[in-house]
Design an enzyme around this catalytic site. Structure first.
Site, mmCIF file in Angstrom:
data_model
loop_
_atom_site.group_PDB
_atom_site.id
_atom_site.type_symbol
_atom_site.label_atom_id
_atom_site.label_comp_id
_atom_site.label_asym_id
_atom_site.label_seq_id
_atom_site.Cartn_x
_atom_site.Cartn_y
_atom_site.Cartn_z
ATOM 1 N N LYS A 124 11.362 14.019 46.542
ATOM 2 C CA LYS A 124 12.271 15.044 47.063
ATOM 3 C C LYS A 124 13.250 14.439 48.076
ATOM 4 O O LYS A 124 14.459 14.639 48.002
ATOM 5 C CB LYS A 124 11.472 16.161 47.740
ATOM 6 N N LYS A 159 10.747 24.288 49.376
ATOM 7 C CA LYS A 159 9.739 23.596 48.580
ATOM 8 C C LYS A 159 9.035 22.527 49.401
ATOM 9 O O LYS A 159 9.609 21.950 50.331
ATOM 10 C CB LYS A 159 10.348 22.978 47.325
ATOM 11 N N ARG A 209 16.767 16.845 33.329
ATOM 12 C CA ARG A 209 16.108 15.573 33.574
ATOM 13 C C ARG A 209 16.966 14.468 32.952
ATOM 14 O O ARG A 209 17.131 14.409 31.730
ATOM 15 C CB ARG A 209 14.705 15.577 32.978
ATOM 16 N N ARG A 224 15.879 21.781 31.274
ATOM 17 C CA ARG A 224 14.677 22.617 31.286
ATOM 18 C C ARG A 224 15.079 23.984 31.822
ATOM 19 O O ARG A 224 15.334 24.151 33.001
ATOM 20 C CB ARG A 224 13.595 21.947 32.120
ATOM 21 N N ASP A 272 16.665 14.530 38.601
ATOM 22 C CA ASP A 272 16.793 15.956 38.324
ATOM 23 C C ASP A 272 18.151 16.419 38.830
ATOM 24 O O ASP A 272 18.503 16.204 39.995
ATOM 25 C CB ASP A 272 15.675 16.745 38.997
ATOM 26 N N GLU A 280 16.292 15.817 42.757
ATOM 27 C CA GLU A 280 15.096 14.997 42.924
ATOM 28 C C GLU A 280 15.324 13.636 42.286
ATOM 29 O O GLU A 280 16.135 13.490 41.363
ATOM 30 C CB GLU A 280 13.844 15.643 42.300
ATOM 31 N N ASN A 282 12.685 11.182 40.610
ATOM 32 C CA ASN A 282 11.286 11.046 40.201
ATOM 33 C C ASN A 282 10.966 9.603 39.843
ATOM 34 O O ASN A 282 11.626 9.011 38.984
ATOM 35 C CB ASN A 282 11.005 11.957 39.006
#
Length: 315
Positions: A124, A159, A209, A224, A272, A280, A282
């Site tokens: 994050k 979050k 993604r 998504r 992301d 994000e 990842n």
């Protein structure tokens, strides 16, 4: 070559969509010997980092997809490559695992992604290194600052910094409904640092993604798309994945971050992107290989194993 995968138990794999399985299948297709071990199989013994690893043979049967040998204690440096695919939670056990893998590197192991790089890139918080691509964001445990951020932006996502799969994500709209409860719960009464971001309306079109392998973007993203009023597009939260070509903005983000992150030892990254914003980075176990391949026809696993082989040739 001998390629070992540090991953969660094989019995839990859903091979129709699992990216680690896609990597294994591509490696085996090329004649590489593949091995598997779990984080708990690693030890530091007599100065060497070893793992109780089993060789895996793929059967091609969807219901009974592998055979494995008995586990044998093997120094990680004896493998040509170790692929780190342990899923979060990114807790202290995960961190201890990265310390062992880093020590194994000093003993000759080639680990992807590099354990120190994984440890240094919170999925994050890493977006803060690239503010030109981010929506307004605050990271703090201070309840007043979080309330002030909501008062300024009116529609905010809150979050945790250590979640995955959309867990613990809350949207608080202009009416402030449950604002105090959300902040108090996520920060554990002001003792836990969290992230707040201005809501990005384009989430209705999907949380994309964007995979980056060896510093280069995969030409298709998996959008998504949230379902049934959800704010989360994560597949684990019920989102529907739709493969689509990268937009100009997606490519700009990926081509800017890709070389930087690759130089830090991150061979595989999942960015992301919502609308035009990076949300994000990842680095632990990025997924969506099979969904992109099945829908767009681009072989992501082949690109990944190509990158592993190229990295080993350079080593």
């Amino acid at each position: 070559m001998k390629i070992a995968f540090l991953a969660d138990p094989l019995a839990g794999f859903k091979i129709y969509k699992d990216s680690t399985f896609a990597m294994m299948r591509e490696a085996a297709k090329r004649g590489h010997a593949i091995y598997h071990f779990e984080q708990g199989d690693m030890s530091l013994s007599n100065g060497a980092v070893v793992a109780n690893a089993a060789q895996i043979h793929l059967t091609g049967d969807a219901d009974d997809w592998y055979r494995s040998t008995d586990k044998v204690e093997t120094a990680l440096g004896e493998f040509d490559a170790v692929i780190q695919r342990k899923d979060p939670p990114f807790d202290m056990e995960y961190v201890y695992g990265t310390y062992l893998l880093e020590l194994a590197e000093s003993q000759g192991a080639q680990v992807f992604n590099k354990p120190a790089a994984i440890r240094s890139h919170n999925e994050k918080l890493s977006i803060a290194q690239f503010p030109q691509f981010t929506t307004p964001t605050v990271v703090t445990s201070n309840v007043t600052r979080l309330r002030d951020f909501h008062a300024e932006h009116r529609d905010v996502i809150f979050k945790p910094l250590d979640g995955m799969g959309g867990a613990g994500i809350f949207r608080v709209k202009d009416d402030g409904m449950n604002l105090g409860s959300v902040i108090e719960t996520l920060t554990e009464e002001g003792t836990r640092t969290i992230m707040a971001q201005r809501y990005i309306p384009e989430i209705v079109k999907g949380d994309k993604r964007v995979l980056v392998i060896g510093g280069k973007p995969v030409p298709f993203a998996l959008a998504r798309i949230p379902q049934a009023g959800e704010v989360r597009g994560n597949l684990a939260a019920g989102g529907v994945g739709v493969a689509q070509p990268l937009t100009a903005r997606d490519r700009e983000i990926a081509e800017t971050l890709g070389p930087i992150l690759a130089a830090r030892g991150l061979l595989l990254v999942g960015l992301d992107v919502i609308g035009d914003y990076l949300t994000e980075v990842n680095v632990t176990s990025p997924t969506c290989f099979q969904e992109i391949t099945d829908q767009a026809g681009f072989d992501v696993a082949a690109m990944f194993i190509d990158a592993v082989e190229a990295a080993l040739e350079r080593a």
